[in-house]
Design a protein around this motif. Structure first.
Motif, mmCIF file in Angstrom:
data_model
loop_
_atom_site.group_PDB
_atom_site.id
_atom_site.type_symbol
_atom_site.label_atom_id
_atom_site.label_comp_id
_atom_site.label_asym_id
_atom_site.label_seq_id
_atom_site.Cartn_x
_atom_site.Cartn_y
_atom_site.Cartn_z
ATOM 1 N N TYR A 11 0.856 -1.176 0.000
ATOM 2 C CA TYR A 11 0.000 0.000 0.000
ATOM 3 C C TYR A 11 0.898 1.233 0.000
ATOM 4 C CZ TYR A 11 -3.599 3.389 1.082
ATOM 5 O OH TYR A 11 -4.447 4.466 1.018
ATOM 6 N N ILE A 71 -7.221 -4.164 -2.019
ATOM 7 C CA ILE A 71 -7.238 -2.943 -1.210
ATOM 8 C C ILE A 71 -8.300 -2.022 -1.795
ATOM 9 C CG2 ILE A 71 -5.950 -0.909 -0.446
ATOM 10 C CD1 ILE A 71 -3.448 -2.600 -0.311
ATOM 11 N N TYR A 101 -9.278 -5.279 7.083
ATOM 12 C CA TYR A 101 -8.302 -4.646 7.975
ATOM 13 C C TYR A 101 -8.102 -3.202 7.505
ATOM 14 C CZ TYR A 101 -4.127 -3.631 10.638
ATOM 15 O OH TYR A 101 -3.229 -3.051 11.502
ATOM 16 N N THR A 102 -8.441 -2.262 8.359
ATOM 17 C CA THR A 102 -8.383 -0.844 7.965
ATOM 18 C C THR A 102 -6.968 -0.302 8.138
ATOM 19 O OG1 THR A 102 -10.681 -0.594 8.652
ATOM 20 C CG2 THR A 102 -9.417 1.436 8.349
ATOM 21 N N ILE A 103 -6.465 0.310 7.072
ATOM 22 C CA ILE A 103 -5.089 0.828 7.120
ATOM 23 C C ILE A 103 -5.040 2.362 7.150
ATOM 24 C CG2 ILE A 103 -3.814 -1.142 6.223
ATOM 25 C CD1 ILE A 103 -4.211 -0.207 3.427
ATOM 26 N N GLN A 104 -6.132 2.999 6.806
ATOM 27 C CA GLN A 104 -6.136 4.470 6.791
ATOM 28 C C GLN A 104 -7.571 4.973 6.842
ATOM 29 O OE1 GLN A 104 -4.443 6.089 3.172
ATOM 30 N NE2 GLN A 104 -4.165 8.102 4.065
ATOM 31 N N LYS A 128 -8.161 3.053 11.566
ATOM 32 C CA LYS A 128 -6.826 2.504 11.353
ATOM 33 C C LYS A 128 -6.538 1.425 12.398
ATOM 34 C CE LYS A 128 -2.032 3.770 10.772
ATOM 35 N NZ LYS A 128 -1.009 4.781 10.820
ATOM 36 N N PHE A 152 -8.759 0.019 3.139
ATOM 37 C CA PHE A 152 -8.765 -1.233 3.912
ATOM 38 C C PHE A 152 -8.440 -2.414 2.999
ATOM 39 C CE2 PHE A 152 -13.023 -0.319 2.438
ATOM 40 C CZ PHE A 152 -13.494 -1.528 1.956
#
Ligand code: S6P
Ligand code: ZN
Length: 192
Positions: A11, A71, A101-104, A128, A152
């Motif tokens: 990402y 993503i 799964y949240t990344i931002q 996040k 995510f």
């Protein structure tokens, strides 16, 4: 046997994309204009037809044993007072689950199931680091309630497949709108 080789994806936080891109799918307002409640706002926004979200699928065989992963990135914004969201879907093989799964960013994960007659609804917070489980038989839609992109990772069984028709026709039973400056869940008056 064709042995599938291990692969990495990344990402890119700076450019808000997956690298390598894989299969990129973009959804503009015109791809889902009827799904928003405020059709006056839709009409106005369609003059520019903004991108609502996009997702990058890693190229994995759609077969049992594999794990599809992708993503998704939902742009911040609203249509009227309703936050930007994905179309939402059931898996074609309804007994398949998914992990987000949240990344931002921040938002909500809406889920609904009509498996035993009575429709059921659940919502989970996304932020996040949140790891959300979408159990089998739940349609799922994600919504960006923040000021930045909501990004995510989704991971689901290779054979799952996607069905959009049901949600396209009936909608979700709840909507997420901004009310008094806060994300607020309300009944969808148009839910069939
Ligand atoms: C796939 C997974 C996500 C969504 C993506 C876009 O099972 O749930 O990759 O495909 O977030 O949403 P939608 O509803 O347009 O497929
Ligand atoms: Zn899914």
């Amino acid at each position: 046997m064709d042995l599938f080789k291990p692969i990495n994806s990344y990402y890119d936080f700076e450019n808000i994309k997956m690298v390598p891109e894989g299969e990129l799918i973009t959804r503009n307002l015109s791809d889902m204009d009827w799904m928003y409640q405020d059709q006056e706002a839709v009409k106005e926004l369609l003059k520019k037809d903004p991108q609502i979200y996009r997702y990058y699928n890693v190229d994995i065989p759609e077969e049992e044993g594999h794990l599809q992963h992708c993503i998704s990135i939902i742009n911040p914004g609203k249509v009227g007072n309703e936050y930007n969201m994905t179309k939402g879907h059931f898996h074609e093989i309804k007994g398949t689950a998914e992990i987000y799964y949240t990344i931002q960013g921040e938002g909500m994960l809406f889920m609904q199931s009509v498996t035993d007659g009575e429709p059921e609804f659940e919502a989970l917070e996304m932020k996040k680091g949140s790891l959300s489980y979408v159990p089998p038989h739940w349609a799922h839609r994600t919504i960006n309630t923040g000021e930045e992109p909501l990004a995510f990772i989704g991971i689901y069984p290779g054979e799952a497949g996607h069905v959009y028709g049901d949600i396209e026709e009936k909608g979700f039973m709840k909507l997420l709108i901004e009310k008094d400056g806060e994300p607020t869940i309300i009944d969808n008056p148009n839910y069939k």
